[in-house]
Motif scaffolding. Sequence first.
Motif, PDB file in Angstrom:
ATOM      1  N   ARG A  36       0.956  -1.235   0.061  1.00 43.20           N
ATOM      2  CA  ARG A  36      -0.081   0.223   0.213  1.00 43.20           C
ATOM      3  C   ARG A  36       0.784   1.406   0.057  1.00 43.20           C
ATOM      4  O   ARG A  36       0.718   2.312  -0.813  1.00 43.20           O
ATOM      5  N   THR A  43       5.421  -6.866  -9.365  1.00 42.59           N
ATOM      6  CA  THR A  43       4.689  -5.453  -9.993  1.00 42.59           C
ATOM      7  C   THR A  43       5.788  -4.704 -10.702  1.00 42.59           C
ATOM      8  O   THR A  43       6.944  -5.157 -10.656  1.00 42.59           O
ATOM      9  N   ILE A  53       3.796 -10.246  -6.085  1.00 47.68           N
ATOM     10  CA  ILE A  53       2.255 -10.880  -6.237  1.00 47.68           C
ATOM     11  C   ILE A  53       2.213 -12.126  -5.572  1.00 47.68           C
ATOM     12  O   ILE A  53       1.363 -12.546  -4.963  1.00 47.68           O
ATOM     13  N   ALA A  74      -7.298  -3.780  -2.240  1.00 49.72           N
ATOM     14  CA  ALA A  74      -6.382  -3.840  -3.204  1.00 49.72           C
ATOM     15  C   ALA A  74      -4.924  -3.848  -3.025  1.00 49.72           C
ATOM     16  O   ALA A  74      -4.147  -4.075  -4.218  1.00 49.72           O
ATOM     17  N   TYR A  75      -4.533  -4.108  -1.875  1.00 48.05           N
ATOM     18  CA  TYR A  75      -3.227  -4.371  -1.568  1.00 48.05           C
ATOM     19  C   TYR A  75      -3.078  -5.900  -1.010  1.00 48.05           C
ATOM     20  O   TYR A  75      -1.948  -6.240  -0.554  1.00 48.05           O
ATOM     21  N   PHE A  90      -4.021  -8.698  -6.099  1.00 49.47           N
ATOM     22  CA  PHE A  90      -3.134  -7.882  -6.745  1.00 49.47           C
ATOM     23  C   PHE A  90      -2.706  -8.424  -8.094  1.00 49.47           C
ATOM     24  O   PHE A  90      -1.557  -8.220  -8.402  1.00 49.47           O
ATOM     25  N   GLY A 149      -0.840  -2.286  -9.381  1.00 51.00           N
ATOM     26  CA  GLY A 149      -1.739  -1.450  -8.900  1.00 51.00           C
ATOM     27  C   GLY A 149      -0.927   0.233  -9.286  1.00 51.00           C
ATOM     28  O   GLY A 149      -0.016   0.250  -9.949  1.00 51.00           O
ATOM     29  N   ARG A 170      -0.989   0.088 -13.049  1.00 55.83           N
ATOM     30  CA  ARG A 170      -2.096  -0.926 -13.259  1.00 55.83           C
ATOM     31  C   ARG A 170      -2.261  -1.489 -14.641  1.00 55.83           C
ATOM     32  O   ARG A 170      -2.167  -0.656 -15.484  1.00 55.83           O
TER      33      ARG A 170
END
Length: 447
Positions: free
Chosen positions: A57, A326, A352, A380-381, A384, A388, A392
């Motif tokens: 986050r 990510t 992830i 949302a954290y 995933f 994000g 995203r």
Amino acid sequence: MKLIPKLKQSPLQQKLLWVAKPDKYMDLAFKQAPDMFIADVAGADTYVYVNHPEAMRQIITSDRQKFFASGKDNQLLKPLVGENSVFLIEGDPHKKRRKLLLPPFHGERMQVYSQLICDLTRNIIGNLTPNQSFEARQISQKVSLQVILEAVFGLQDSNRAQELKQRITKLTNIFESSLASALLFFPWVQKDLGAWSPWGNFLRQQQAIDAAIYQELAFRRTQDISDRQDILSLMMSARDETGGALSDSELRDELMTLMLAGHETTASAIAWSLYWVHRYPQIKAKLEAEIASLDSAPDPMEIAKLPFLDAVCKETLRIYPIGMLTFPRVVQEPMELMGYKLEVGQILLGCIYLLHQREDVYPEPTKFKPERFLEREFSAYEFFPFGGGKRRCIGEALAQLEMKLVLATIISQFELELVSQKPETPTRRGVTLAPKTGVRMIFKGKK
């Protein structure tokens, strides 16, 4: 502040395991450092893999003064998508390019794509013969690639579309194993030793695709494309504040990005979903009943709203996420993250795969349990699969729609079974995780 843990394995051991068996590498790392660790997989200890939801986050929501989304640290992808790709550009150019690419993947275009997805799935599966064995991933790749060709290029069943389909399939299949994927991770093996050599084969397939793309660009420039809504036409028509248009090389790189990222990942996700549903008859039966509760000829968008279907697809993306990491973020100033000391220049990547395997977030994480997504809503954290923040996945909405509709169409209209009940395992396919066998299945017939 604590120092970020380092793994016991040597850099060479880490690199080899990361390339050959990325899931095993991450499982091993988690046992040594549950929240974050320095991953020495690139010849330097600047990479930090993070998998705690709160850390994720902070990284995603912080402004660029703390963490800068660096395209330069995505150079691994350059041979595949080119230097002008949205994956590699940064700052304001990235922001403008993303704004250009987003609209066709949302809104009313989804309605058009939904019927296309159902029709393609029905036609491709329907062409199989009873008791024919096949690889689910090959079938899902055919569907996904055709959707991308129509959505991105606006090409239907033309000779140009067929040429591109064949070339792109050959190109992506070069990296279908961990051994072949090593070409992307070890630059010293990227040598053109002729068409018979792995890298030489890759370059020739890429050159053939480039020729087809540039031919299409030249043809499109002779046409009136003002009323066309495919992504290529929209990109060709777009102008910046100075009136400038994207160059052919920029268009080429974005097309390669959308084609490779848009169909490779979705094809693997669909194959995984077919595996899990057919491995557990009770899940398949519940899914069939949910789909049957709709009208005899339901609107595809209504199918996509079914809650258990949504849960099955989400659990598929959770247990073996196609994208393991990510987008990289570079630390811009000395700071603290969850009590750990971060240095300027360190590159943070959200892991992830490990985030989705956390038992404190997902009890019994190795079990396929779609109901977990009906029982609670994950932040949302915590969930995933599409990354994000400003990086995203652009095609998230289309990918989810395609995954749901392909699975629902097959489950409701055809009978399939797995060739073997032996557990399917993940393997590296380029920079993604895919089912090792492609999910071998048998077509039993139409319902």
